[in-house]
Design a protein around this motif. Sequence first.
Motif, PDB file in Angstrom:
ATOM      1  N   UNK A 286       0.648  -0.850  -0.062  1.00 56.07           N
ATOM      2  CA  UNK A 286      -0.054  -0.108   0.106  1.00 56.07           C
ATOM      3  C   UNK A 286       0.732   1.339  -0.074  1.00 56.07           C
ATOM      4  N   UNK A 287       0.332   2.338  -0.113  1.00 53.09           N
ATOM      5  CA  UNK A 287       1.019   3.595  -0.519  1.00 53.09           C
ATOM      6  C   UNK A 287       1.998   4.017   0.694  1.00 53.09           C
ATOM      7  N   UNK A 288       1.455   3.598   2.196  1.00 57.28           N
ATOM      8  CA  UNK A 288       2.146   3.853   3.159  1.00 57.28           C
ATOM      9  C   UNK A 288       2.668   2.784   4.082  1.00 57.28           C
ATOM     10  N   UNK A 289       2.702   1.779   3.092  1.00 59.83           N
ATOM     11  CA  UNK A 289       3.181   0.469   3.772  1.00 59.83           C
ATOM     12  C   UNK A 289       4.766   0.437   3.551  1.00 59.83           C
TER      13      UNK A 289
ATOM     14  N   UNK B 177       3.110   6.835  12.394  1.00 57.88           N
ATOM     15  CA  UNK B 177       2.384   7.865  12.644  1.00 57.88           C
ATOM     16  C   UNK B 177       1.034   7.555  11.700  1.00 57.88           C
ATOM     17  N   UNK B 178       0.943   7.030  10.559  1.00 57.60           N
ATOM     18  CA  UNK B 178      -0.031   6.639   9.839  1.00 57.60           C
ATOM     19  C   UNK B 178      -1.112   5.564  10.765  1.00 57.60           C
ATOM     20  N   UNK B 179      -0.192   4.670  11.440  1.00 59.79           N
ATOM     21  CA  UNK B 179      -0.903   3.540  12.274  1.00 59.79           C
ATOM     22  C   UNK B 179      -1.758   4.323  13.521  1.00 59.79           C
ATOM     23  N   UNK B 180      -0.977   5.164  14.207  1.00 58.47           N
ATOM     24  CA  UNK B 180      -1.631   5.974  15.204  1.00 58.47           C
ATOM     25  C   UNK B 180      -2.753   6.797  14.803  1.00 58.47           C
ATOM     26  N   UNK B 181      -2.605   7.477  13.799  1.00 61.48           N
ATOM     27  CA  UNK B 181      -3.976   8.321  13.245  1.00 61.48           C
ATOM     28  C   UNK B 181      -5.122   7.475  12.927  1.00 61.48           C
ATOM     29  N   UNK B 182      -4.684   6.084  12.189  1.00 64.06           N
ATOM     30  CA  UNK B 182      -5.814   5.222  11.796  1.00 64.06           C
ATOM     31  C   UNK B 182      -6.494   4.657  13.181  1.00 64.06           C
ATOM     32  N   UNK B 183      -5.782   4.472  14.065  1.00 69.12           N
ATOM     33  CA  UNK B 183      -6.244   3.656  15.172  1.00 69.12           C
ATOM     34  C   UNK B 183      -6.294   4.367  16.518  1.00 69.12           C
TER      35      UNK B 183
ATOM     36  N   UNK C 235      11.211   5.156  17.412  1.00 67.94           N
ATOM     37  CA  UNK C 235      11.777   4.709  18.447  1.00 67.94           C
ATOM     38  C   UNK C 235      10.596   5.008  19.660  1.00 67.94           C
ATOM     39  N   UNK C 236      11.182   4.695  20.831  1.00 73.05           N
ATOM     40  CA  UNK C 236      10.197   4.684  21.962  1.00 73.05           C
ATOM     41  C   UNK C 236       8.713   4.071  21.763  1.00 73.05           C
ATOM     42  N   UNK C 237       8.918   2.726  21.273  1.00 76.91           N
ATOM     43  CA  UNK C 237       7.839   2.112  20.917  1.00 76.91           C
ATOM     44  C   UNK C 237       7.968   0.587  21.693  1.00 76.91           C
ATOM     45  N   UNK C 238       7.057   0.151  22.273  1.00 73.24           N
ATOM     46  CA  UNK C 238       7.104  -1.128  23.125  1.00 73.24           C
ATOM     47  C   UNK C 238       6.885  -2.184  22.159  1.00 73.24           C
ATOM     48  N   UNK C 239       7.041  -3.676  22.739  1.00 69.32           N
ATOM     49  CA  UNK C 239       6.633  -4.752  21.900  1.00 69.32           C
ATOM     50  C   UNK C 239       5.139  -4.788  21.564  1.00 69.32           C
ATOM     51  N   UNK C 240       4.312  -4.186  22.483  1.00 71.74           N
ATOM     52  CA  UNK C 240       3.091  -4.377  22.408  1.00 71.74           C
ATOM     53  C   UNK C 240       2.739  -3.087  21.297  1.00 71.74           C
ATOM     54  N   UNK C 241       3.347  -2.127  21.195  1.00 69.83           N
ATOM     55  CA  UNK C 241       3.201  -0.965  20.199  1.00 69.83           C
ATOM     56  C   UNK C 241       3.751  -1.883  18.782  1.00 69.83           C
ATOM     57  N   UNK C 242       4.609  -2.282  18.822  1.00 62.72           N
ATOM     58  CA  UNK C 242       5.240  -2.884  17.461  1.00 62.72           C
ATOM     59  C   UNK C 242       4.339  -4.023  16.748  1.00 62.72           C
ATOM     60  N   UNK C 243       3.876  -4.762  17.712  1.00 62.40           N
ATOM     61  CA  UNK C 243       2.849  -6.037  17.547  1.00 62.40           C
ATOM     62  C   UNK C 243       1.547  -5.510  17.013  1.00 62.40           C
ATOM     63  N   UNK C 244       1.011  -4.315  17.765  1.00 60.67           N
ATOM     64  CA  UNK C 244      -0.147  -3.581  17.162  1.00 60.67           C
ATOM     65  C   UNK C 244      -0.012  -3.118  15.716  1.00 60.67           C
ATOM     66  N   UNK C 245       0.954  -2.508  15.565  1.00 57.16           N
ATOM     67  CA  UNK C 245       1.322  -2.049  14.206  1.00 57.16           C
ATOM     68  C   UNK C 245       1.402  -3.191  13.234  1.00 57.16           C
ATOM     69  N   UNK C 246       1.913  -4.251  13.399  1.00 57.37           N
ATOM     70  CA  UNK C 246       2.225  -5.526  12.489  1.00 57.37           C
ATOM     71  C   UNK C 246       0.600  -5.731  12.294  1.00 57.37           C
ATOM     72  N   UNK C 247      -0.167  -6.068  13.303  1.00 54.52           N
ATOM     73  CA  UNK C 247      -1.405  -6.503  13.174  1.00 54.52           C
ATOM     74  C   UNK C 247      -2.107  -5.524  12.454  1.00 54.52           C
TER      75      UNK C 247
END
Length: 313
Positions: free
Chosen positions: A37-40, A97-103, A140-152
């Motif tokens: 996707x465009x922002x992937x 940022x795209x993930x945070x804004x979408x979710x 940076x300043x992302x936890x494993x939970x943040x990273x996993x949520x982005x991947x999902x």
Amino acid sequence: MTPLACLLRILASALPWVALAAAADSRASPDRPFQDCADCPWMVSIPAGRFVMGVARGEEDAERLADEFRHRSEPAREVAVPAFAASRHEITRGQFRAFVEATQHRADGCFVWTGAEFTLDPDKNWRNPGFAQDDSHAVVCVSWEDANAYAQWLARKTGQPYRLLSEAEWEYAARAGSATPRFWGGDPALGCGYANGADHTTRAQAPGTTYREIHPCSDGYAHTAPVGSFRANGFGLHDMLGNAAEWTQDCWNVDYRGARSDAVAASSGDCTMRAVRGGAWDEGPAGLRAAYRVGSPVTIRVYGRGFRVARQP
């Protein structure tokens, strides 16, 4: 005590190492990355292969590791790795940022180095890690939970099976067929052309940072760099060592006793902690090696820690 050792003790984490030989075929296609996707993130196909995962004989002595950090990537073993795809770069601040804004995902508070110790600063986060960044820099300043949520989220968005890399996939990808501690060889003095780590620039420009060991060169970046600023490895992947340390999928195990001989992420061990690989912009030569691994609680955010993603090809 180094900043890394201080953080590890604060978090009650464990630090090991793992390395040896990688034997992969040459079918990777770094010149043909793809995007869903465009922002992937741009993805690179990594070929199937086998490699030896575990610390090389004499490597820990050569790196002058403290006794508390030794023997944690033993015993070495051969691992078979199926083909997969990995993001060409670490996930950027713009992509996160795209993930945070979408979710509307919340990711606040971050451990930062004060000059004497690592301290949790509630005002620091991926938008403001305590140093200047733009959206082309590794997040940076992302936890494993943040990273996993982005991947999902990426998996839901694209319909493709995005996830974090397993430790075995990560090391296989970092080595890219090499058998030396670093994909460019063993000499950390050459590192400034290949990786963003602690060096003369960091020592001079990052307030409050002091290091017993630095790379004896200058890479021009005191903190994170825009992704892709340094040479890619043999698989066409940038910043596998340095810039931001990277979360992986694996539950934490203090060594490789009983470890699998395939590349499936460990689902047993301490699953409140996950493995982190590759070292960051504030780490010296011992941290910027394919063998380097750290265990950290899944909720912890650190100003030198980010991630990349994988999916099936």
